[in-house]
Motif scaffolding. Sequence first.
Motif: not given
Length: 354
Positions: A15-29, A196-209
């Motif tokens: 939760d702290d990492k998500a807040q620091l990096n300004q993203f929202v953890l989804d339910e499967q994560q 299983a970790l699903g979801g439709t978003q490829d987070y690499r496409q967001l440029g966070s890395n």
Amino acid sequence: MKQAVRGFDFRRIMDDKAQLNQFVLDEQQRQVIQSLHALGKTLNAPKKAAKGIFGLGGKKTGGVYIWGKVGRGKSFIVDSFFAAAPVSSKMRVHFHDFLRDLHRQMNAPQAADNTLETALGTLLGDCRLLCFDELHLHDVGDAMLVKGLLAWVISSGTVLVATSNYPPEQLLSHPLYHARFVPSIKLIEKHLEVVALGGTQDYRQLGSNDLTPFCEGVFLCPGNDLQRRECGLPQPGIGRQSLNMGSRTLELLSAPGDFLHFSFEALCVAPTAVMDYLALCDRCDCWIIEGVPKLAGQSGATQQRFINVIDVLYERQCRLYLFSEYGLDEMTRDVEQEDIQRTRSRLSQLKNYV
């Protein structure tokens, strides 16, 4: 003896990492994080106590097997877990690097006993937590080594956290060899919690890395002289020479220095191997690959070599300059091998120069 680690709270850490990096953890994560949170609570139990399948609250304590499509956050979550895990004896390994080290240990001339079990004992020792990233099996020889690894890990009481793009039942899917790995699949399903970790978003496409060395590389299309000059890259054929790799010789398109400069044909059409790519990364961490074609027109073996090259460069965080007349979509279109999705996701992180 206390077996729970009271101060460990992986949910709060994420939760702290998500807040620091300004993203929202989804339910499967969050479900994966909860499984690792529960596993982390058992890590200070003695190894002999960890041999049982079930621990706190009826959870399997042999480890967690996390699978899902590329870019869903598997490695990010597991890296965070590894860093925070409340145990000193732990190892995080990449698939290709670990198999190379295992081969070396088994073939070491000074070793008194070259068995797989002895080699694993030497490499892993008293490891309490082993994080194994990007498990994917297409080669039956690799699969037999992983089969021995799984048996050793479970019998020794080592906790295993593995990530994969495949559910356990799809490992070594080749119909000629799959049956040989079925007993290992059953071991995974019996001793590890499969999540299983699903979801439709490829987070690499967001440029966070985009600050990693690999992501500082460039995809050049069509790769003309202007693009080459502006990136400070050598012309192919100037200072061309051979590079001796023990039993294999690879042709370089320009003299080695700040770059290793290959054609697609020399690197992927020729019968090269993962061990070659790892050894080359030890020599130089900046590569140029020229003339990548539409991959669907290449043989399955050539496609797999290209997939392996990109895997190794990404895992080793080498900088890559890739030349192709085709954009990424066209270059990877209609390739039947599922692993091409991982390759596509990784190459999408390169800067585009079109």
